[in-house]
Design a protein around this motif. Sequence first.
Motif, PDB file in Angstrom:
ATOM      1  N   ALA A  41       0.827  -1.211   0.000  1.00 26.54           N
ATOM      2  CA  ALA A  41       0.000   0.000   0.000  1.00 26.54           C
ATOM      3  C   ALA A  41       0.858   1.256   0.000  1.00 26.54           C
ATOM      4  O   ALA A  41       0.554   2.221  -0.702  1.00 26.54           O
ATOM      5  CB  ALA A  41      -0.950  -0.008   1.195  1.00 26.54           C
ATOM      6  N   ILE A  42       1.935   1.266   0.748  1.00 30.80           N
ATOM      7  CA  ILE A  42       2.808   2.446   0.778  1.00 30.80           C
ATOM      8  C   ILE A  42       3.454   2.664  -0.576  1.00 30.80           C
ATOM      9  O   ILE A  42       3.461   3.774  -1.109  1.00 30.80           O
ATOM     10  CB  ILE A  42       3.849   2.328   1.909  1.00 30.80           C
ATOM     11  N   VAL A  43       3.965   1.590  -1.180  1.00 27.93           N
ATOM     12  CA  VAL A  43       4.614   1.703  -2.487  1.00 27.93           C
ATOM     13  C   VAL A  43       3.584   2.021  -3.577  1.00 27.93           C
ATOM     14  O   VAL A  43       3.892   2.765  -4.511  1.00 27.93           O
ATOM     15  CB  VAL A  43       5.399   0.404  -2.806  1.00 27.93           C
ATOM     16  N   GLY A  44       2.377   1.511  -3.451  1.00 25.37           N
ATOM     17  CA  GLY A  44       1.361   1.705  -4.484  1.00 25.37           C
ATOM     18  C   GLY A  44       0.464   2.915  -4.306  1.00 25.37           C
ATOM     19  O   GLY A  44      -0.190   3.336  -5.252  1.00 25.37           O
ATOM     20  N   ILE A  45       0.425   3.495  -3.091  1.00 26.52           N
ATOM     21  CA  ILE A  45      -0.476   4.626  -2.836  1.00 26.52           C
ATOM     22  C   ILE A  45       0.289   5.857  -2.340  1.00 26.52           C
ATOM     23  O   ILE A  45       0.224   6.921  -2.953  1.00 26.52           O
ATOM     24  CB  ILE A  45      -1.566   4.244  -1.808  1.00 26.52           C
ATOM     25  N   ALA A  46       0.996   5.713  -1.229  1.00 24.36           N
ATOM     26  CA  ALA A  46       1.664   6.874  -0.617  1.00 24.36           C
ATOM     27  C   ALA A  46       2.789   7.425  -1.492  1.00 24.36           C
ATOM     28  O   ALA A  46       2.867   8.641  -1.709  1.00 24.36           O
ATOM     29  CB  ALA A  46       2.214   6.498   0.763  1.00 24.36           C
ATOM     30  N   CYS A  47       3.637   6.555  -2.008  1.00 24.40           N
ATOM     31  CA  CYS A  47       4.771   7.023  -2.818  1.00 24.40           C
ATOM     32  C   CYS A  47       4.316   7.709  -4.114  1.00 24.40           C
ATOM     33  O   CYS A  47       4.779   8.821  -4.403  1.00 24.40           O
ATOM     34  CB  CYS A  47       5.734   5.883  -3.110  1.00 24.40           C
ATOM     35  N   PRO A  48       3.406   7.108  -4.892  1.00 21.81           N
ATOM     36  CA  PRO A  48       2.938   7.815  -6.090  1.00 21.81           C
ATOM     37  C   PRO A  48       2.284   9.156  -5.758  1.00 21.81           C
ATOM     38  O   PRO A  48       2.409  10.119  -6.510  1.00 21.81           O
ATOM     39  CB  PRO A  48       1.919   6.861  -6.716  1.00 21.81           C
ATOM     40  N   GLY A  49       1.605   9.227  -4.610  1.00 24.17           N
ATOM     41  CA  GLY A  49       0.987  10.482  -4.191  1.00 24.17           C
ATOM     42  C   GLY A  49       2.007  11.569  -3.927  1.00 24.17           C
ATOM     43  O   GLY A  49       1.720  12.760  -4.099  1.00 24.17           O
ATOM     44  N   MET A  50       3.213  11.192  -3.544  1.00 22.86           N
ATOM     45  CA  MET A  50       4.290  12.164  -3.320  1.00 22.86           C
ATOM     46  C   MET A  50       4.991  12.547  -4.625  1.00 22.86           C
ATOM     47  O   MET A  50       5.452  13.669  -4.780  1.00 22.86           O
ATOM     48  CB  MET A  50       5.301  11.602  -2.334  1.00 22.86           C
ATOM     49  N   VAL A  51       5.062  11.623  -5.556  1.00 16.56           N
ATOM     50  CA  VAL A  51       5.735  11.863  -6.836  1.00 16.56           C
ATOM     51  C   VAL A  51       4.849  12.694  -7.768  1.00 16.56           C
ATOM     52  O   VAL A  51       5.334  13.562  -8.503  1.00 16.56           O
ATOM     53  CB  VAL A  51       6.099  10.508  -7.499  1.00 16.56           C
ATOM     54  N   TYR A  52       3.553  12.462  -7.739  1.00 21.47           N
ATOM     55  CA  TYR A  52       2.612  13.035  -8.705  1.00 21.47           C
ATOM     56  C   TYR A  52       2.623  14.564  -8.799  1.00 21.47           C
ATOM     57  O   TYR A  52       2.563  15.104  -9.908  1.00 21.47           O
ATOM     58  CB  TYR A  52       1.209  12.511  -8.412  1.00 21.47           C
ATOM     59  N   LEU A  65      -3.055  18.491 -14.945  1.00 24.37           N
ATOM     60  CA  LEU A  65      -3.505  17.142 -14.611  1.00 24.37           C
ATOM     61  C   LEU A  65      -4.348  17.207 -13.342  1.00 24.37           C
ATOM     62  O   LEU A  65      -3.968  17.855 -12.378  1.00 24.37           O
ATOM     63  CB  LEU A  65      -2.311  16.208 -14.405  1.00 24.37           C
ATOM     64  N   SER A  66      -5.479  16.537 -13.354  1.00 27.10           N
ATOM     65  CA  SER A  66      -6.367  16.559 -12.192  1.00 27.10           C
ATOM     66  C   SER A  66      -5.788  15.694 -11.070  1.00 27.10           C
ATOM     67  O   SER A  66      -4.882  14.897 -11.276  1.00 27.10           O
ATOM     68  CB  SER A  66      -7.761  16.072 -12.579  1.00 27.10           C
ATOM     69  N   GLU A  67      -6.359  15.876  -9.904  1.00 29.86           N
ATOM     70  CA  GLU A  67      -5.954  15.058  -8.761  1.00 29.86           C
ATOM     71  C   GLU A  67      -6.267  13.595  -9.056  1.00 29.86           C
ATOM     72  O   GLU A  67      -7.209  13.292  -9.782  1.00 29.86           O
ATOM     73  CB  GLU A  67      -6.684  15.502  -7.495  1.00 29.86           C
ATOM     74  N   VAL A  68      -5.478  12.709  -8.479  1.00 30.93           N
ATOM     75  CA  VAL A  68      -5.657  11.275  -8.704  1.00 30.93           C
ATOM     76  C   VAL A  68      -5.840  10.585  -7.359  1.00 30.93           C
ATOM     77  O   VAL A  68      -5.120  10.855  -6.401  1.00 30.93           O
ATOM     78  CB  VAL A  68      -4.426  10.682  -9.433  1.00 30.93           C
ATOM     79  N   ASN A  69      -6.793   9.665  -7.312  1.00 32.55           N
ATOM     80  CA  ASN A  69      -7.012   8.851  -6.131  1.00 32.55           C
ATOM     81  C   ASN A  69      -6.161   7.591  -6.311  1.00 32.55           C
ATOM     82  O   ASN A  69      -6.600   6.615  -6.927  1.00 32.55           O
ATOM     83  CB  ASN A  69      -8.493   8.514  -5.979  1.00 32.55           C
ATOM     84  N   PHE A  70      -4.936   7.634  -5.805  1.00 29.83           N
ATOM     85  CA  PHE A  70      -4.035   6.501  -5.981  1.00 29.83           C
ATOM     86  C   PHE A  70      -4.504   5.269  -5.212  1.00 29.83           C
ATOM     87  O   PHE A  70      -4.186   4.148  -5.589  1.00 29.83           O
ATOM     88  CB  PHE A  70      -2.595   6.874  -5.604  1.00 29.83           C
ATOM     89  N   GLN A  71      -5.287   5.474  -4.157  1.00 32.50           N
ATOM     90  CA  GLN A  71      -5.825   4.321  -3.436  1.00 32.50           C
ATOM     91  C   GLN A  71      -6.799   3.556  -4.324  1.00 32.50           C
ATOM     92  O   GLN A  71      -6.716   2.329  -4.437  1.00 32.50           O
ATOM     93  CB  GLN A  71      -6.505   4.740  -2.145  1.00 32.50           C
TER      94      GLN A  71
END
Length: 158
Positions: free
Chosen positions: A96-107, A128-134
């Motif tokens: 979850a951290i690699v798939g949600i939190a990290c992309p949210g910081m990179v985006y 680019l609009s906001e993305v719900n990485f979760q």
Amino acid sequence: MAEQELTPVFQIQRMYLKDLSLEQPNSPQILREQQVQPQVDINLGVSAEPIAEGVFEVCVTATVTTKIQDKTLFLIEAKQAGIFEIRNLPQDQMQAIVGIACPGMVYPYLRAIVSDVCTRAGFPPVILSEVNFQAMFEAQQQQQAAQANGSGIITSAN
């Protein structure tokens, strides 16, 4: 010292632009034609790879294609990456951290780059609009589970 080894670690080591491409295949002719609102198509992708023990590279990729009728006005492909140190976390939390939190910081970095490249290319910025990485992560997990079930693994519902 044993307590320090078990302490969860989550650190950003570096953010960087990994790849960037801008194409304007029909310029300058298309720029002289009567301008109508272009069709904008945006595709996003996320990837993560371990690069050392407890260290991961997480990339978020955006492909922005703008067209007027059937002619490409411009195409931007950008890949923003981050290197993250993640240690001493349960495996289910790691994904979850690699798939949600990290992309949210990179985006946010990727959003700024795409907008800046559009402006520097002489066009209004594409924001680019906001993305719900979760939600994106959960959909990817469901797709992987469906593929696993469809690849010869038989599940029964008795």
